[in-house]
Design a protein around this motif. Structure first.
Motif, PDB file in Angstrom:
ATOM      1  N   TRP A   1       0.491  -1.367  -0.061  1.00 38.27           N
ATOM      2  CA  TRP A   1       0.361   0.103  -0.388  1.00 38.27           C
ATOM      3  C   TRP A   1       0.666   1.350   0.004  1.00 38.27           C
ATOM      4  O   TRP A   1      -0.150   2.282  -0.474  1.00 38.27           O
TER       5      TRP A   1
ATOM      6  N   GLY B   1      -7.566   1.174   2.028  1.00 40.04           N
ATOM      7  CA  GLY B   1      -8.802   1.793   0.753  1.00 40.04           C
ATOM      8  C   GLY B   1      -7.610   1.832  -0.431  1.00 40.04           C
ATOM      9  O   GLY B   1      -6.682   2.451  -0.678  1.00 40.04           O
ATOM     10  N   PRO B   2      -8.006   2.871  -0.888  1.00 37.97           N
ATOM     11  CA  PRO B   2      -8.458   3.002  -2.232  1.00 37.97           C
ATOM     12  C   PRO B   2      -7.311   4.461  -1.892  1.00 37.97           C
ATOM     13  O   PRO B   2      -7.695   5.027  -1.674  1.00 37.97           O
ATOM     14  N   ALA B   3      -7.122   5.394  -3.396  1.00 35.04           N
ATOM     15  CA  ALA B   3      -6.188   6.952  -3.524  1.00 35.04           C
ATOM     16  C   ALA B   3      -7.703   7.522  -2.972  1.00 35.04           C
ATOM     17  O   ALA B   3      -8.905   7.409  -3.752  1.00 35.04           O
TER      18      ALA B   3
ATOM     19  N   SER C   1      -9.214   8.168  -0.518  1.00 36.47           N
ATOM     20  CA  SER C   1     -10.467   7.661   0.808  1.00 36.47           C
ATOM     21  C   SER C   1      -9.408   7.905   2.534  1.00 36.47           C
ATOM     22  O   SER C   1     -10.014   7.168   3.495  1.00 36.47           O
TER      23      SER C   1
ATOM     24  N   ARG D   1      -1.181   4.503  -1.511  1.00 33.03           N
ATOM     25  CA  ARG D   1      -2.576   4.950  -0.736  1.00 33.03           C
ATOM     26  C   ARG D   1      -2.619   4.270   0.495  1.00 33.03           C
ATOM     27  O   ARG D   1      -1.423   3.685   0.662  1.00 33.03           O
TER      28      ARG D   1
END
Length: 71
Positions: free
Chosen positions: A14, A42-44, A46, A19
């Motif tokens: 990550w 989490g995704p970028a 978030s 991320r």
């Protein structure tokens, strides 16, 4: 990159792409041992969602009232 992986073997997938990840306490395992944590990636973009989730978990589990055995 290969030199960095041994220093953070569980976080590099990550961290390398940037991320967000939040680490939250998961369990107390025994006397003289630190709590076990869980990484929630989490995704970028978030970060607000992850911080909100961590706050909800902290409030629900009331970690501020717990201490590892032997402390």
């Amino acid at each position: 990159m290969r030199r960095r992986i041994p220093h953070c073997p569980h976080a590099w997938p990550w961290n390398a792409p940037g991320r967000p990840v939040v680490n939250v306490p998961a369990a107390l395992v025994g006397p003289g041992r630190p709590p076990v944590g869980v990484q929630l990636p989490g995704p970028a973009g978030s970060e607000p969602l992850l911080v909100f989730l961590a706050a909800q978990l902290e409030a629900g589990r009331r970690w501020w009232e717990r201490w590892p055995p032997g402390v």
